[in-house]
Design an enzyme around this catalytic site. Structure first.
Site, short mmCIF file in Angstrom:
data_model
loop_
_atom_site.label_atom_id
_atom_site.label_comp_id
_atom_site.label_asym_id
_atom_site.label_seq_id
_atom_site.Cartn_x
_atom_site.Cartn_y
_atom_site.Cartn_z
N HIS A 468 0.80 -1.22 0.00
CA HIS A 468 0.00 0.00 0.00
C HIS A 468 0.83 1.26 0.00
O HIS A 468 0.46 2.27 -0.60
CB HIS A 468 -0.97 -0.03 1.18
CG HIS A 468 -2.10 -0.96 0.93
ND1 HIS A 468 -2.86 -1.51 1.91
CD2 HIS A 468 -2.56 -1.45 -0.24
CE1 HIS A 468 -3.77 -2.29 1.36
NE2 HIS A 468 -3.60 -2.27 0.06
N GLU A 704 -1.31 -12.28 -30.02
CA GLU A 704 -0.72 -12.47 -28.69
C GLU A 704 -0.07 -13.83 -28.55
O GLU A 704 0.47 -14.15 -27.49
CB GLU A 704 -1.82 -12.35 -27.62
CG GLU A 704 -2.57 -11.06 -27.64
CD GLU A 704 -3.65 -11.00 -26.58
OE1 GLU A 704 -3.40 -10.40 -25.53
OE2 GLU A 704 -4.74 -11.55 -26.80
N ASP A 728 1.20 -10.52 -23.67
CA ASP A 728 1.00 -11.96 -23.80
C ASP A 728 1.96 -12.57 -24.82
O ASP A 728 2.46 -13.67 -24.61
CB ASP A 728 -0.45 -12.26 -24.20
CG ASP A 728 -1.35 -12.28 -22.97
OD1 ASP A 728 -0.92 -12.87 -21.95
OD2 ASP A 728 -2.44 -11.71 -23.00
C1 PEP Z 1 -1.33 -7.83 -24.17
O1 PEP Z 1 -1.36 -9.04 -23.92
O2 PEP Z 1 -0.31 -7.23 -24.56
C2 PEP Z 1 -2.54 -7.00 -23.99
C3 PEP Z 1 -2.60 -5.75 -24.39
O3 PEP Z 1 -3.58 -7.60 -23.34
P1 PEP Z 1 -3.68 -7.77 -21.73
O4 PEP Z 1 -2.47 -7.10 -21.15
O5 PEP Z 1 -4.98 -7.14 -21.35
O6 PEP Z 1 -3.67 -9.26 -21.60
MG MG Z 2 -3.31 -10.00 -23.56
#
Ligand code: PEP
Ligand code: MG
Length: 844
Positions: A468, A704, A728
């Site tokens: 926090h 992704e 991702d």
């Molecule tokens: C990503 O995977 O880069 C993305 C933009 O999606 P999230 O971070 O919401 O999984």
């Molecule tokens: Mg993503």
């Protein structure tokens, strides 16, 4: 076959169960039946039988007919919260009743104003004995009208499939549902258990319940903090425990769950291994965990641990307990006032922290420890001090980062109560200008009382990046380090310091030259920020005239408004899951439509790209019970959920199509990994579009997953655009879990392997004449901008605060320079090489 007639147990209007605004009933997780909107306040027995359960909150009663058919009657929705207020039971468990006997009377006005609804559910909870149900419709009169005719199966044996195998006992779970295992979590547990062949028992002390029966579970009367265990016998006994146990531990999707401080901490100490804090060999340089970015130059101010003086023993334990109760009440009032003032200042993150403190003061474990110490002759001060310090120590000693961080909050709130008990004024600290605070702990309450104008930086020897104090430092825009080496506590007051909150370093007694250089760097950064803000509304055009769209990643309307103010040219990623989280039911089409419309209005004609629901795996929804998975990131997430639950997808698609009627809206799908998926999802979208008579909208996918990047050209034939999700894509390319406490720090989207996939994807898109954006975190990193432009990215979707800086970065390069830089980095072997090369180019 036997037919059983159920008379209406109360007068009112029949509602189909599917329309009840509670997914547990509407999705028939408790069983099939009907709902009645009552016009009278008396609930009668719908047939002869035995009362098998009266819930302790008196809002639900279960009757078992001689045939074995179980009928649960549940008055109102969310009425368990009323804790029996407004209800009077006229029967007890085990009592034989005749059709028409009065079971429960209830106060309609009180329930109507204090609960979600008066709708009363009449449910057949052991559906396995039921062959068919003939349900009535319209208005019914209690004891006169027939409500349902239930035809029972010829022969039924609930034990028939069970193999007499070894029994497995799960570990103990401390129930964290604040209202215990009432109808909703009981239904979820029963639904989960029914998926298995094995016999599954829920054990509490010497009692047990059939975990496949809602009634039986409710009959066990499991309350908050109770210890329960699962016992499974049969062919899939092990699998059953593996799937059900984590759900039971996490509250079975119940909104009202609150971890029980001391014991829960001990039970979960296995997970979340703490990452060792960094240590330095240089006596004048201390290392810690970066908690809030920025550089501070100032002088040391050591914040000492607050101490209290009090009598250890007291004679009158009754009086001491009352004193403690009063002090706790007063602390809660103080916290309520703080929460309100934080809301007024629109500081939601700080308000949430104090709300968590307020919750701690309701923790039964903590209060119990204090009260039992008082019973043994301790004063209120000594009892309370013992309770919060011992629990905080226990938490801090655990090998669990998150729980250890709660220790800080606990001590903070503990001291608040101590101040009231001892009548000690809160110390007001006179701070010099340019103070850099050093403490074992910097508590949220402390930061609420100090003059932050005088504070240049914070550092504490405890805490982690998600603690926090780190959140508060970021919200105050003050550089901070947590988990710094304990040597920091020996630094004398007024020592000159340079704190780098981005790197997590604290330089002691820097040379005058270094101070001058750092002040110069601070000035440059400030000026650059101001310059970027001044040009934020200008387009992002390279030196040779190529215009790059810089748009925002948002989670709702507020960020859309903010993005426009900072020069955002639209939205390149609306993480629509934010509409679905923190609630008990999915938003319906109308609610979603309104949010999308509000965002479009805030964007004043700029485009909005909505990503369809991206949940599952590590991001569960309470109303979407999904099995716990061994590899959640490789499991049911993103579009896979949309394909499995098409009704969720179709509702969202309709809302998006309708919202885009007059404005520019685009749609994209998360986690697409095969061509079949995109085709299937596009078919559904097209069906909805035709049905609505809406115009076609631009349709794209998130890239992704490596498979999608590698087949980019094929995918590009199916869609209008791509947006690369580097967060991702990096985790899947490097096979490192993005949330892993040890690996996450090593995940670098500038890894040459990821850059090659980006290059491949961009080429695939452009060969098919499609545009390509990037919405992962890499687009918000200024260092990456020339590479991304050089690889052919047309649109950068970035976090809102970075819009001005990213636009400014684009303006620094020509297309030719970017291409040359991209070609160079593609030849690198490591992300460190890439970063070194880019830093060198940037410094030129
Ligand atoms: C990503 O995977 O880069 C993305 C933009 O999606 P999230 O971070 O919401 O999984
Ligand atoms: Mg993503």
């Amino acid at each position: 076959m036997q037919t059983v007639i159920l008379k209406a147990p109360l007068s009112g209007v029949i509602y189909p169960l599917e329309e009840v605004p509670d997914p547990v009933f509407a999705q028939k997780m408790v069983g099939d039946g009907l709902s009645v909107d009552p016009t009278d306040n008396r609930l009668y027995a719908p047939l002869d039988g035995t009362i098998s359960q009266v819930h302790s909150a008196l809002h639900a009663v279960t009757l078992t007919h001689d045939s074995g058919l179980e009928i649960m009657m549940h008055i109102g929705l969310d009425t368990v919260m009323l804790k029996s207020k407004g209800f009077e039971a006229h029967v007890h468990e085990g009592q034989q009743v005749k059709m028409g006997d009065l079971l429960i009377t209830f106060d309609m006005d009180y329930i109507a104003t204090h609960a979600k609804s008066l709708l009363t559910q009449i449910i057949l909870t052991n559906g396995e004995v039921v062959d068919s149900i003939d349900k009535s419709e319209g208005v019914v009169i209690a004891n006169e009208s027939t409500l349902m005719r239930v035809t029972l199966k010829k022969s039924f044996s609930c034990e028939s499939n069970m193999a007499p195998e070894e029994t497995i006992l799960s570990e103990v779970v401390i129930v964290s549902n604040t209202t215990g295992l009432h109808a909703r979590p009981a239904a979820v547990l029963a639904a989960l258990s029914k998926k298995f062949e094995s016999k599954i028992l829920l054990l509490k002390g010497d009692s047990s319940a059939n975990a496949k029966s809602v009634v039986s579970i409710m009959g066990l009367d499991v309350g908050y903090g109770d210890k329960v265990q699962l016992s499974t016998t049969g062919s899939d006994a092990k699998e059953a425990i593996a799937e059900i146990l984590p759900q039971l531990q996490s509250g079975l999707g119940d909104e009202g769950t609150k971890p029980i401080l001391a014991q829960a901490a001990i039970e979960t100490s296995k997970d979340q291994e703490a990452v060792p804090a960094p240590r330095s060999d240089d006596p004048t340089l201390l290392l810690g965990i970066p908690a809030s970015p920025g550089i501070a130059v100032g002088s040391a101010v050591r914040i000492k641990e607050e101490t209290f003086e009090f009598e250890e023993e007291a004679e009158d334990s009754y009086k001491e307990k009352r004193r403690l109760d009063k002090a706790i009440e007063e602390s809660k009032n103080q916290l309520e006032a703080l929460i309100e003032s934080m809301h007024k200042q629109e500081n939601a993150s700080k308000a949430a922290i104090f709300a968590a403190h307020r919750e701690l003061l309701d923790d039964p474990e903590l209060i119990e420890i204090a009260r039992s110490a008082i019973d043994k002759g301790k004063s209120a001060e000594a009892g309370w001090h013992y309770a919060y310090t011992s629990v905080a120590e226990q938490l801090a000693a655990l090998n669990n980062k998150l729980l250890a961080e709660r220790a800080n909050d606990l001590r903070d709130v503990g001291k608040r109560v101590m101040r009231i008990l001892t009548g000690k004024e809160s110390e007001t600290l006179e701070l010099p200008d340019h103070a850099i605070l050093i403490a074992e702990e910097i508590t949220p309450s402390f930061t609420a009382t100090i003059d932050t104008e005088k504070v240049e930086g914070f550092c504490s020897t405890t805490g982690g990046a998600t603690s926090h104090v780190a959140i508060i430092a970021r919200s105050l825009d003050i550089p901070a380090i947590v988990g710094i080496e304990v040597r920091a506590l020996d630094i004398p007051d007024n020592t000159a310091l340079i704190l780098d909150g981005s790197k997590g370093t604290l330089k002691i007694d820097p040379s005058d030259d270094l101070i001058v250089q750092t002040r110069e760097k601070q000035r440059r950064l400030r000026e650059e920020k101001e310059r970027n803000l001044a040009t934020a509304m200008d387009p992002a055009v390279t030196t040779d005239g190529a215009e790059i769209e810089v748009v925002a990643n948002i989670g709702g309307v507020k960020e859309a408004v903010e993005s426009v103010k900072l020069g955002g040219e639209g939205v390149g990623l609306l993480r629509s899951e934010f509409l679905f989280l923190d609630r008990m039911t999915a938003p319906d089409e109308e609610e979603q439509y309104e949010v999308y419309r509000d965002i479009l209005e805030a964007l004043e004609g700029r485009p909005l790209l909505v990503r369809t629901l991206d949940v599952g795996g590590d991001k569960p929804l309470p109303y979407l019970p999904l099995p716990a998975e061994e590899n959640p990131f490789l499991g049911q997430r993103g579009i896979r959920i949309g394909l499995e639950r098409p009704e969720l997808f179709r509702v969202q698609a309709r809302a998006i199509l309708r919202a885009g009627t007059h404005d520019k809206i685009r749609i994209m799908f998360p986690m697409i990994s095969t061509i079949e998926e995109i085709r299937e999802v596009k078919t559904m979208l097209e069906q909805e579009r035709k049905e609505l008579g809406a115009d076609p909208i631009e349709t794209g996918i998130m890239v992704e997953v490596p498979s999608t990047a590698l087949l980019a050209e094929k995918f590009a034939r199916e869609v209008d655009f791509f947006s690369i999700g580097t967060n991702d894509l990096t985790q899947y390319t490097l096979a490192m879990d993005r949330g892993h406490p040890k690996l996450a720090a090593k995940l670098d989207a500038l890894d040459p392997a990821v850059l090659r996939l980006i290059s491949f994807t961009a080429d695939g898109a452009h060969h098919q004449g499609k545009w390509i954006g990037i919405c992962g975190g890499l687009a918000s990193d200024p260092l990456a901008i020339p590479v991304l432009l050089g690889l052919g990215i047309d649109e950068l979707s970035v976090s809102v605060p970075t819009i001005p800086e990213i636009k400014a970065e684009v303006r620094k390069y020509s297309t030719k320079e970017c291409k040359a830089i991209a070609q160079e980095v593609l030849k690198c072997a490591t992300s460190t090489e890439v970063r070194t090369l880019l830093e060198r180019k940037r410094a030129k």
